[in-house]
Design a protein around this motif. Sequence first.
Motif, PDB file in Angstrom:
ATOM      1  N   LEU A  75       1.010  -1.140   0.005  1.00 47.28           N
ATOM      2  CA  LEU A  75       0.131   0.076   0.051  1.00 47.28           C
ATOM      3  C   LEU A  75       0.872   1.213  -0.160  1.00 47.28           C
ATOM      4  O   LEU A  75       0.616   2.207  -0.863  1.00 47.28           O
ATOM      5  N   TYR A  76       1.940   1.185   0.896  1.00 44.18           N
ATOM      6  CA  TYR A  76       2.742   2.451   0.789  1.00 44.18           C
ATOM      7  C   TYR A  76       3.401   2.689  -0.409  1.00 44.18           C
ATOM      8  O   TYR A  76       3.703   3.755  -0.817  1.00 44.18           O
ATOM      9  N   LEU A  77       3.967   1.630  -0.883  1.00 45.52           N
ATOM     10  CA  LEU A  77       4.651   1.648  -2.356  1.00 45.52           C
ATOM     11  C   LEU A  77       3.920   2.059  -3.410  1.00 45.52           C
ATOM     12  O   LEU A  77       4.319   2.976  -4.082  1.00 45.52           O
ATOM     13  N   VAL A  78       2.900   1.647  -3.295  1.00 45.41           N
ATOM     14  CA  VAL A  78       1.890   2.368  -4.592  1.00 45.41           C
ATOM     15  C   VAL A  78       1.224   3.742  -4.423  1.00 45.41           C
ATOM     16  O   VAL A  78       1.338   4.347  -5.292  1.00 45.41           O
ATOM     17  N   SER A  79       1.094   3.920  -3.069  1.00 49.89           N
ATOM     18  CA  SER A  79       0.451   5.353  -2.801  1.00 49.89           C
ATOM     19  C   SER A  79       1.395   6.384  -2.185  1.00 49.89           C
ATOM     20  O   SER A  79       1.083   7.560  -2.473  1.00 49.89           O
ATOM     21  N   ARG A  80       2.464   6.053  -1.829  1.00 51.71           N
ATOM     22  CA  ARG A  80       3.527   6.752  -0.961  1.00 51.71           C
ATOM     23  C   ARG A  80       2.843   7.656  -0.235  1.00 51.71           C
ATOM     24  O   ARG A  80       3.239   8.912  -0.096  1.00 51.71           O
ATOM     25  N   ASN A  81       1.889   7.351   0.639  1.00 54.50           N
ATOM     26  CA  ASN A  81       1.147   8.197   1.425  1.00 54.50           C
ATOM     27  C   ASN A  81       1.237   7.403   2.813  1.00 54.50           C
ATOM     28  O   ASN A  81       0.239   6.253   2.830  1.00 54.50           O
ATOM     29  N   ARG A  82       1.658   7.986   3.737  1.00 47.14           N
ATOM     30  CA  ARG A  82       1.393   7.195   5.223  1.00 47.14           C
ATOM     31  C   ARG A  82       0.236   7.342   5.676  1.00 47.14           C
ATOM     32  O   ARG A  82       0.001   6.259   6.521  1.00 47.14           O
ATOM     33  N   SER A  83      -0.789   8.199   5.117  1.00 46.77           N
ATOM     34  CA  SER A  83      -2.125   8.016   5.811  1.00 46.77           C
ATOM     35  C   SER A  83      -2.766   6.797   5.293  1.00 46.77           C
ATOM     36  O   SER A  83      -3.372   6.019   6.021  1.00 46.77           O
ATOM     37  N   VAL A  84      -2.612   6.534   4.232  1.00 46.85           N
ATOM     38  CA  VAL A  84      -3.222   5.324   3.276  1.00 46.85           C
ATOM     39  C   VAL A  84      -2.511   3.997   3.947  1.00 46.85           C
ATOM     40  O   VAL A  84      -3.290   3.125   4.353  1.00 46.85           O
ATOM     41  N   ALA A  85      -1.157   4.041   4.178  1.00 41.10           N
ATOM     42  CA  ALA A  85      -0.656   2.892   5.053  1.00 41.10           C
ATOM     43  C   ALA A  85      -1.203   2.849   6.605  1.00 41.10           C
ATOM     44  O   ALA A  85      -1.644   1.658   6.867  1.00 41.10           O
ATOM     45  N   LEU A  86      -1.329   3.907   7.128  1.00 46.49           N
ATOM     46  CA  LEU A  86      -1.962   3.907   8.444  1.00 46.49           C
ATOM     47  C   LEU A  86      -3.355   3.518   8.599  1.00 46.49           C
ATOM     48  O   LEU A  86      -3.596   2.416   9.269  1.00 46.49           O
ATOM     49  N   ALA A  87      -4.078   3.845   7.682  1.00 45.74           N
ATOM     50  CA  ALA A  87      -5.410   3.476   7.244  1.00 45.74           C
ATOM     51  C   ALA A  87      -5.590   1.898   7.214  1.00 45.74           C
ATOM     52  O   ALA A  87      -6.301   1.151   8.028  1.00 45.74           O
ATOM     53  N   GLY A  88      -4.677   1.547   6.283  1.00 42.58           N
ATOM     54  CA  GLY A  88      -4.789   0.101   6.013  1.00 42.58           C
ATOM     55  C   GLY A  88      -4.281  -0.810   7.292  1.00 42.58           C
ATOM     56  O   GLY A  88      -4.938  -1.618   7.510  1.00 42.58           O
ATOM     57  N   GLY A  89      -3.400  -0.252   8.099  1.00 41.71           N
ATOM     58  CA  GLY A  89      -2.773  -0.780   9.019  1.00 41.71           C
ATOM     59  C   GLY A  89      -3.948  -1.186  10.356  1.00 41.71           C
ATOM     60  O   GLY A  89      -4.270  -2.024  10.875  1.00 41.71           O
ATOM     61  N   LEU A  90      -4.832   0.051  10.677  1.00 44.22           N
ATOM     62  CA  LEU A  90      -5.906   0.148  11.363  1.00 44.22           C
ATOM     63  C   LEU A  90      -6.838  -0.689  11.028  1.00 44.22           C
ATOM     64  O   LEU A  90      -7.320  -1.743  11.695  1.00 44.22           O
ATOM     65  N   ALA A  91      -7.276  -1.004   9.749  1.00 45.79           N
ATOM     66  CA  ALA A  91      -8.295  -1.619   9.122  1.00 45.79           C
ATOM     67  C   ALA A  91      -8.066  -3.062   9.243  1.00 45.79           C
ATOM     68  O   ALA A  91      -8.788  -4.085  10.096  1.00 45.79           O
ATOM     69  N   ILE A  92      -6.847  -3.507   8.549  1.00 48.33           N
ATOM     70  CA  ILE A  92      -6.417  -4.937   8.949  1.00 48.33           C
ATOM     71  C   ILE A  92      -5.936  -5.391  10.227  1.00 48.33           C
ATOM     72  O   ILE A  92      -6.418  -6.562  10.457  1.00 48.33           O
ATOM     73  N   GLY A  93      -5.211  -4.537  10.914  1.00 49.48           N
ATOM     74  CA  GLY A  93      -5.021  -4.934  12.148  1.00 49.48           C
ATOM     75  C   GLY A  93      -6.315  -5.179  13.049  1.00 49.48           C
ATOM     76  O   GLY A  93      -6.068  -6.208  13.967  1.00 49.48           O
TER      77      GLY A  93
END
Length: 178
Positions: A75-93
């Motif tokens: 997610l981070y490599l594709v988006s280059r956006n920490r908010s997107v990676a954080l959002a993904g971490g919260l959801a899958i976590g």
Amino acid sequence: MELGRLLFLFSAFATHAFVGYALVRGLTDADPRLGLVLGLLPDGDFLFPADWGWPFVHRGLTHTPLFAIGLLAGLYLVSRNRSVALAGGLAIGSHLAIDSLSPMGIRWLFPLRTAWNPSPGLAVHSPAATALLWTAALGILAFRATQGPSHDRDPTTDKQEYKDEQPTATPDATAELE
């Protein structure tokens, strides 16, 4: 499949999706639909053909920290956006955290196949636990609603914007200084 099992699965899927949505909407500036999808993603293993076997079974590969880390890195490599990676971490976590509390637990040490299961064996998809999870998710959404939108961040660049900065000098103002 019997009706009781279908209702159980629907309730579990809806809960994982809603909790993911609420966490992303309540705690980040990312699109909350990301939380909805990624909150449900680990249960995509229900779509694997049964003859594939381990680790492509329910609570196999997709219910592991290794899978989550790989997904978040992607997610981070594709988006280059920490908010997107954080959002993904919260959801899958949130999905992994909820399922790790159930009697079946999750495979924390995947790819190692161990009998170690630190799960407390809670009925996390029981009606009472489901009501608790939905109430908590609604609470997060209500809290976010009272806070209003986050105007001090630009979610496209994930950088802080300062609205109270001094305006830049205009040509007229510089002429006065000379």
